[in-house]
Design a protein around this motif. Sequence first.
Motif, PDB file in Angstrom:
ATOM      1  N   MET A  72       0.821  -1.204   0.000  1.00 18.80           N
ATOM      2  CA  MET A  72       0.000   0.000   0.000  1.00 18.80           C
ATOM      3  C   MET A  72       0.857   1.258   0.000  1.00 18.80           C
ATOM      4  N   VAL A  73       1.933   1.254   0.780  1.00 17.88           N
ATOM      5  CA  VAL A  73       2.842   2.394   0.835  1.00 17.88           C
ATOM      6  C   VAL A  73       4.067   2.055  -0.006  1.00 17.88           C
ATOM      7  N   MET A  74       4.212   2.701  -1.154  1.00 15.13           N
ATOM      8  CA  MET A  74       5.303   2.388  -2.059  1.00 15.13           C
ATOM      9  C   MET A  74       6.586   3.119  -1.656  1.00 15.13           C
ATOM     10  N   THR A  75       7.706   2.532  -2.013  1.00 18.14           N
ATOM     11  CA  THR A  75       8.983   3.204  -1.824  1.00 18.14           C
ATOM     12  C   THR A  75       9.064   4.394  -2.787  1.00 18.14           C
ATOM     13  N   PRO A  76       9.930   5.358  -2.529  1.00 13.24           N
ATOM     14  CA  PRO A  76      10.080   6.483  -3.463  1.00 13.24           C
ATOM     15  C   PRO A  76      10.413   6.025  -4.880  1.00 13.24           C
ATOM     16  N   GLU A  77      11.217   4.967  -5.012  1.00 13.00           N
ATOM     17  CA  GLU A  77      11.574   4.448  -6.336  1.00 13.00           C
ATOM     18  C   GLU A  77      10.350   3.879  -7.044  1.00 13.00           C
ATOM     19  N   ALA A  78       9.554   3.101  -6.300  1.00 14.95           N
ATOM     20  CA  ALA A  78       8.349   2.520  -6.888  1.00 14.95           C
ATOM     21  C   ALA A  78       7.338   3.601  -7.259  1.00 14.95           C
ATOM     22  N   ALA A  79       7.229   4.627  -6.414  1.00 14.92           N
ATOM     23  CA  ALA A  79       6.297   5.725  -6.699  1.00 14.92           C
ATOM     24  C   ALA A  79       6.696   6.469  -7.969  1.00 14.92           C
ATOM     25  N   ARG A  80       8.001   6.665  -8.163  1.00 16.99           N
ATOM     26  CA  ARG A  80       8.457   7.322  -9.391  1.00 16.99           C
ATOM     27  C   ARG A  80       8.149   6.471 -10.618  1.00 16.99           C
ATOM     28  N   ALA A  81       8.343   5.153 -10.483  1.00 13.71           N
ATOM     29  CA  ALA A  81       8.034   4.251 -11.597  1.00 13.71           C
ATOM     30  C   ALA A  81       6.541   4.278 -11.914  1.00 13.71           C
ATOM     31  N   PHE A  82       5.729   4.324 -10.880  1.00 20.18           N
ATOM     32  CA  PHE A  82       4.274   4.355 -11.050  1.00 20.18           C
ATOM     33  C   PHE A  82       3.842   5.639 -11.765  1.00 20.18           C
ATOM     34  N   ARG A  83       4.362   6.772 -11.307  1.00 22.44           N
ATOM     35  CA  ARG A  83       4.019   8.049 -11.938  1.00 22.44           C
ATOM     36  C   ARG A  83       4.482   8.087 -13.394  1.00 22.44           C
ATOM     37  N   GLY A  84       5.652   7.494 -13.651  1.00 19.88           N
ATOM     38  CA  GLY A  84       6.189   7.517 -14.999  1.00 19.88           C
ATOM     39  C   GLY A  84       5.372   6.724 -15.999  1.00 19.88           C
ATOM     40  N   MET A  85       4.751   5.623 -15.545  1.00 17.03           N
ATOM     41  CA  MET A  85       3.988   4.767 -16.459  1.00 17.03           C
ATOM     42  C   MET A  85       2.502   5.129 -16.502  1.00 17.03           C
ATOM     43  N   TYR A  86       2.031   5.863 -15.501  1.00 14.67           N
ATOM     44  CA  TYR A  86       0.601   6.052 -15.268  1.00 14.67           C
ATOM     45  C   TYR A  86      -0.171   6.475 -16.519  1.00 14.67           C
ATOM     46  N   ALA A  87       0.177   7.594 -17.095  1.00 14.97           N
ATOM     47  CA  ALA A  87      -0.595   8.144 -18.213  1.00 14.97           C
ATOM     48  C   ALA A  87      -0.527   7.242 -19.443  1.00 14.97           C
ATOM     49  N   ASP A  88       0.665   6.715 -19.740  1.00 14.70           N
ATOM     50  CA  ASP A  88       0.829   5.866 -20.930  1.00 14.70           C
ATOM     51  C   ASP A  88      -0.003   4.599 -20.827  1.00 14.70           C
ATOM     52  N   VAL A  89       0.145   3.885 -19.712  1.00 16.02           N
ATOM     53  CA  VAL A  89      -0.551   2.601 -19.570  1.00 16.02           C
ATOM     54  C   VAL A  89      -2.058   2.808 -19.482  1.00 16.02           C
ATOM     55  N   LEU A  90      -2.495   3.809 -18.715  1.00 18.93           N
ATOM     56  CA  LEU A  90      -3.933   4.039 -18.576  1.00 18.93           C
ATOM     57  C   LEU A  90      -4.559   4.410 -19.919  1.00 18.93           C
ATOM     58  N   THR A  91      -3.867   5.223 -20.706  1.00 16.88           N
ATOM     59  CA  THR A  91      -4.369   5.579 -22.035  1.00 16.88           C
ATOM     60  C   THR A  91      -4.510   4.339 -22.910  1.00 16.88           C
ATOM     61  N   GLU A  92      -3.526   3.444 -22.850  1.00 13.87           N
ATOM     62  CA  GLU A  92      -3.583   2.218 -23.647  1.00 13.87           C
ATOM     63  C   GLU A  92      -4.729   1.314 -23.199  1.00 13.87           C
ATOM     64  N   VAL A  93      -4.912   1.156 -21.896  1.00 15.43           N
ATOM     65  CA  VAL A  93      -5.973   0.281 -21.373  1.00 15.43           C
ATOM     66  C   VAL A  93      -7.347   0.846 -21.719  1.00 15.43           C
ATOM     67  N   ILE A  94      -7.512   2.156 -21.601  1.00 17.96           N
ATOM     68  CA  ILE A  94      -8.780   2.780 -22.000  1.00 17.96           C
ATOM     69  C   ILE A  94      -9.039   2.532 -23.480  1.00 17.96           C
ATOM     70  N   GLY A  95      -8.010   2.696 -24.301  1.00 15.19           N
ATOM     71  CA  GLY A  95      -8.161   2.440 -25.734  1.00 15.19           C
ATOM     72  C   GLY A  95      -8.582   1.014 -26.021  1.00 15.19           C
ATOM     73  N   GLU A  96      -8.021   0.049 -25.276  1.00 14.10           N
ATOM     74  CA  GLU A  96      -8.377  -1.359 -25.468  1.00 14.10           C
ATOM     75  C   GLU A  96      -9.836  -1.610 -25.102  1.00 14.10           C
ATOM     76  N   ALA A  97     -10.310  -1.014 -24.021  1.00 15.62           N
ATOM     77  CA  ALA A  97     -11.704  -1.202 -23.606  1.00 15.62           C
ATOM     78  C   ALA A  97     -12.665  -0.572 -24.610  1.00 15.62           C
ATOM     79  N   VAL A  98     -12.324   0.617 -25.085  1.00 16.11           N
ATOM     80  CA  VAL A  98     -13.177   1.297 -26.068  1.00 16.11           C
ATOM     81  C   VAL A  98     -13.208   0.503 -27.374  1.00 16.11           C
ATOM     82  N   ASP A  99     -12.053  -0.006 -27.807  1.00 15.94           N
ATOM     83  CA  ASP A  99     -12.005  -0.836 -29.020  1.00 15.94           C
ATOM     84  C   ASP A  99     -12.828  -2.102 -28.853  1.00 15.94           C
ATOM     85  N   ALA A 100     -12.736  -2.737 -27.667  1.00 16.04           N
ATOM     86  CA  ALA A 100     -13.494  -3.967 -27.416  1.00 16.04           C
ATOM     87  C   ALA A 100     -14.993  -3.726 -27.493  1.00 16.04           C
TER      88      ALA A 100
END
Length: 256
Positions: free
Chosen positions: A140-168
């Motif tokens: 639940m409480v991420m390390t600073p390194e994990a939090a940076r990785a999460f923030r870095g991927m957030y927009a890209d991955v979420l955009t892709e997943v939304i696109g997959e659901a809309v396409d489906a």
Amino acid sequence: MLLSALEKLPSLRGAEERVRFLIRARTLRAPSPYPHSVLQEIRREAGLRHARTFALTEHACASGLLAVEVAGMLLEEEGDPEALALILTGEKALTRETQFVPGVGTTGEATAAVLVAASGTRDRVRGFATRTVSTGHPKMVMTPEAARAFRGMYADVLTEVIGEAVDAAGRTMDEIALVLPHNVNRVAWTKLADRLGTRTERVLLDNVPRTGHCFGADPFVNYVTACELGRLRPGDHYLMVAVGLGACFAAMVVEH
């Protein structure tokens, strides 16, 4: 809190015997001390004597949308057109660690009850997508390194997943009447709306300052608000979105 959500679900009244699955979609892995089971108490109190009970936890705040998909698969296998599944999601924010996500948003306490059938004339799931990407720290409480990785991927991955659901669902973002988000903050969704090519006005942000981020209950709380505000009309397609720390991303397109 869970029973209060059930009391506001009129379609459950008189249909308790048809509920075959009672699913608690949790963000927190252990909300009560072992071996106490709140879910078994709910099963008895609500008269769901035919319901098999279990919890989904490992998708964190995205567990609620996953539970809808799982419920649909279980009901299809059940083969009984009258069978139902009942999902309960939302938590108590009992500790400092669960009361806010550092640098992201404040949490709130709410629960949602969702009744699922294999088929019917109500809101119909048209597309679903989910993806889990490890940050190397699934707590639940991420390390600073994990939090940076999460923030870095957030927009890209979420955009892709939304696109997959809309396409489906066989739709485009232009055909999505309303986005029902997880209520993390306004800034993230303003930026994401621009990235998705949709207007911020199509993202229901009314509850961000009112309820905060209510764990897995957010998209369903926002659905109730959307109906109360008259933001959804029959035939509209809306998009439900949730992200769990760790990191799990989920999107679901539903026809109202």
